[in-house]
Scaffold this motif. Structure first.
Motif, mmCIF file in Angstrom:
data_model
loop_
_atom_site.group_PDB
_atom_site.id
_atom_site.type_symbol
_atom_site.label_atom_id
_atom_site.label_comp_id
_atom_site.label_asym_id
_atom_site.label_seq_id
_atom_site.Cartn_x
_atom_site.Cartn_y
_atom_site.Cartn_z
ATOM 1 N N VAL A 77 71.047 65.766 55.705
ATOM 2 C CA VAL A 77 71.736 66.849 55.147
ATOM 3 C C VAL A 77 72.274 66.457 53.870
ATOM 4 O O VAL A 77 72.491 67.184 52.877
ATOM 5 N N ALA A 78 72.890 65.118 53.741
ATOM 6 C CA ALA A 78 73.308 64.760 52.577
ATOM 7 C C ALA A 78 72.434 64.743 51.440
ATOM 8 O O ALA A 78 72.747 65.000 50.201
ATOM 9 N N GLU A 79 71.008 64.553 51.785
ATOM 10 C CA GLU A 79 70.021 64.153 50.826
ATOM 11 C C GLU A 79 69.784 65.714 50.199
ATOM 12 O O GLU A 79 69.585 66.202 49.117
ATOM 13 N N MET A 80 69.816 66.981 51.158
ATOM 14 C CA MET A 80 69.724 68.054 50.705
ATOM 15 C C MET A 80 71.033 68.629 49.843
ATOM 16 O O MET A 80 70.646 69.415 48.965
ATOM 17 N N ILE A 81 72.029 68.138 50.075
ATOM 18 C CA ILE A 81 73.355 68.352 49.120
ATOM 19 C C ILE A 81 73.029 67.807 47.831
ATOM 20 O O ILE A 81 73.507 68.608 46.831
ATOM 21 N N THR A 82 72.638 66.491 47.737
ATOM 22 C CA THR A 82 72.333 66.144 46.523
ATOM 23 C C THR A 82 71.216 66.865 45.757
ATOM 24 O O THR A 82 71.435 66.928 44.780
ATOM 25 N N ALA A 83 70.089 67.217 46.433
ATOM 26 C CA ALA A 83 68.956 68.076 45.669
ATOM 27 C C ALA A 83 69.691 69.408 45.145
ATOM 28 O O ALA A 83 69.466 69.613 43.997
ATOM 29 N N LEU A 84 70.414 69.966 45.999
ATOM 30 C CA LEU A 84 71.089 71.304 45.454
ATOM 31 C C LEU A 84 72.094 71.232 44.530
ATOM 32 O O LEU A 84 72.072 72.062 43.544
ATOM 33 N N ALA A 85 72.833 70.261 44.452
ATOM 34 C CA ALA A 85 73.844 69.729 43.396
ATOM 35 C C ALA A 85 73.230 69.611 42.100
ATOM 36 O O ALA A 85 73.595 70.002 41.019
ATOM 37 N N GLN A 86 71.890 68.874 42.270
ATOM 38 C CA GLN A 86 71.170 68.560 40.976
ATOM 39 C C GLN A 86 70.807 69.881 40.502
ATOM 40 O O GLN A 86 70.695 70.103 39.265
ATOM 41 N N ALA A 87 70.413 70.509 41.402
ATOM 42 C CA ALA A 87 69.668 72.131 40.899
ATOM 43 C C ALA A 87 70.927 72.737 40.276
ATOM 44 O O ALA A 87 70.658 73.511 39.307
ATOM 45 N N ALA A 88 71.924 72.990 40.885
ATOM 46 C CA ALA A 88 73.285 73.614 40.483
ATOM 47 C C ALA A 88 73.499 73.237 38.985
ATOM 48 O O ALA A 88 74.255 73.741 38.306
ATOM 49 N N GLY A 89 73.337 71.614 38.892
ATOM 50 C CA GLY A 89 73.970 71.252 37.556
ATOM 51 C C GLY A 89 73.127 71.541 36.308
ATOM 52 O O GLY A 89 73.499 71.421 35.323
ATOM 53 N N ALA A 90 71.913 72.289 36.686
ATOM 54 C CA ALA A 90 71.112 72.725 35.645
ATOM 55 C C ALA A 90 71.621 74.238 35.069
ATOM 56 O O ALA A 90 71.295 74.563 34.019
ATOM 57 N N LEU A 91 72.561 74.739 35.997
ATOM 58 C CA LEU A 91 72.793 75.937 35.654
ATOM 59 C C LEU A 91 73.986 76.209 34.491
ATOM 60 O O LEU A 91 74.499 75.299 34.326
ATOM 61 N N GLU A 92 73.683 76.944 33.722
ATOM 62 C CA GLU A 92 74.396 77.169 32.313
ATOM 63 C C GLU A 92 75.921 77.377 32.637
ATOM 64 O O GLU A 92 76.843 76.754 32.178
ATOM 65 N N THR A 93 76.174 78.083 33.788
ATOM 66 C CA THR A 93 77.738 78.002 34.289
ATOM 67 C C THR A 93 77.587 78.293 35.893
ATOM 68 O O THR A 93 76.923 79.023 36.315
ATOM 69 N N VAL A 94 78.214 77.191 36.766
ATOM 70 C CA VAL A 94 78.203 77.555 38.183
ATOM 71 C C VAL A 94 79.456 78.006 38.474
ATOM 72 O O VAL A 94 80.515 77.709 38.095
ATOM 73 N N SER A 95 79.219 78.709 39.670
ATOM 74 C CA SER A 95 80.117 79.256 40.325
ATOM 75 C C SER A 95 79.845 79.511 41.852
ATOM 76 O O SER A 95 78.801 79.292 42.056
ATOM 77 N N PRO A 96 80.610 80.031 42.670
ATOM 78 C CA PRO A 96 80.177 80.374 44.148
ATOM 79 C C PRO A 96 79.231 81.254 44.054
ATOM 80 O O PRO A 96 78.378 81.165 44.956
ATOM 81 N N TRP A 97 79.524 82.420 43.029
ATOM 82 C CA TRP A 97 78.329 83.335 43.053
ATOM 83 C C TRP A 97 76.966 83.104 42.751
ATOM 84 O O TRP A 97 75.984 83.211 43.020
#
Length: 295
Positions: A77-97
């Protein structure tokens, strides 16, 4: 066990947009911790391992989150979190939505508890950041009547003590602490007859004015669930939780219909919300969310 991952800046070619008031917010760092298991101090069970995270966004604003984990799955699960966070880091603006939209796209309707837990931790941390940026408590941002008191119950789960007399003593102790509702797992290490007797003995111990919840913890035989349901009616259970697995919606609905008990489920909450609403809400009396595994 801990890990720190740099999520890097947004590429210069991207222009940060405003997503529901979170303008120009990007992620810079993710920290994860997996705690060690420990022996419980009250003699009733061991403390499970927990997976905690901290996200850092632009400007140094941080948010905390937690992922529900089962044994032997913590690192996955920690590895999934890392991969998802890296994907979110590529967003122009990140938010809960925006993160939720990203997670739904990655999930591609292939639901799993572990993926839901990983996305829950990040979404929780993003809500924390959102509240700090707005300088408002989340109850104000989300809305609703946050002045209404929230009832809680005493949960009697133990991997060590299971005899009826021990459960009676524990239930009486929790009532003395002020709890007005108690939940028990009568089928844990018990036969059907012992489970029924356990419910009756705990009811005797706490009296008629305390709500009593009965949880069968997703045992796999509908016939056993029905037999217990038919025999515990005089004890007036407030709800009848997980008589079978949470994904078995047809059996859950059938048990509710023929027993008249309030059938509840919590282990289906890792399905995405639209599926929950369409399939489970019309059948169950109560759908119990688990924020650390909601997805």
């Amino acid at each position: 066990m801990s890990q720190i991952v740099g999520l890097g800046p947004v590429p210069a070619a991207k222009k940060a947009a405003s997503v529901r008031g979170m303008s120009g917010v990007t992620l810079t760092m993710l920290e994860t911790w997996i705690t060690s298991s420990a022996m419980g101090g009250d003699g009733w069970g061991d403390l499970k391992r927990f997976l905690l995270i901290r996200l850092t966004s632009t400007g140094g604003v941080t948010g905390l989150g937690e992922a529900f984990v089962l044994p032997c799955r913590e690192q996955a699960v920690a590895e999934m979190i890392t991969a998802l966070a890296q994907a979110a880091g590529a967003l122009e603006t990140v938010s809960p939505w925006s993160f939720r939209e990203l997670a739904a796209k990655i999930n591609a309707r292939h639901n799993s508890l572990d993926f839901a837990a990983a996305s829950s931790a990040l979404e929780m941390a993003l809500w924390d950041i959102c509240g700090k940026l707005a300088e408002k408590p989340l109850c104000n941002l989300i809305g609703g009547n946050h002045a209404r008191p929230v009832p809680v119950y005493g949960n009697i789960w133990s991997d060590r003590q299971s005899d009826s007399s021990a459960l009676q003593r524990r239930a009486a102790e929790l009532v003395a602490q002020g709890y007005r509702a108690i939940k028990i797992y009568p089928l844990h290490k018990h036969s059907v007859t012992e489970a029924v007797n356990c419910v009756a003995s705990v009811r005797d111990a706490i009296g008629d004015d305390i709500s009593l919840m009965v949880d069968l913890d997703s045992q796999g035989e509908p016939e056993i669930a029905l037999a217990i349901a038919n025999m515990i009616g005089p004890q007036r259970p407030y709800w009848f939780e997980e008589p079978v697995g949470g994904e078995d919606i047809n059996t859950l609905g059938h048990l509710r219909e023929i027993t008249g008990l309030r059938v509840t489920s919590r282990k289906v909450v890792w399905l995405f919300l639209e599926q929950l609403w369409l399939e489970f809400v019309p059948v169950l009396h109560r759908l119990q969310g688990r924020l650390t595994a909601q997805g």
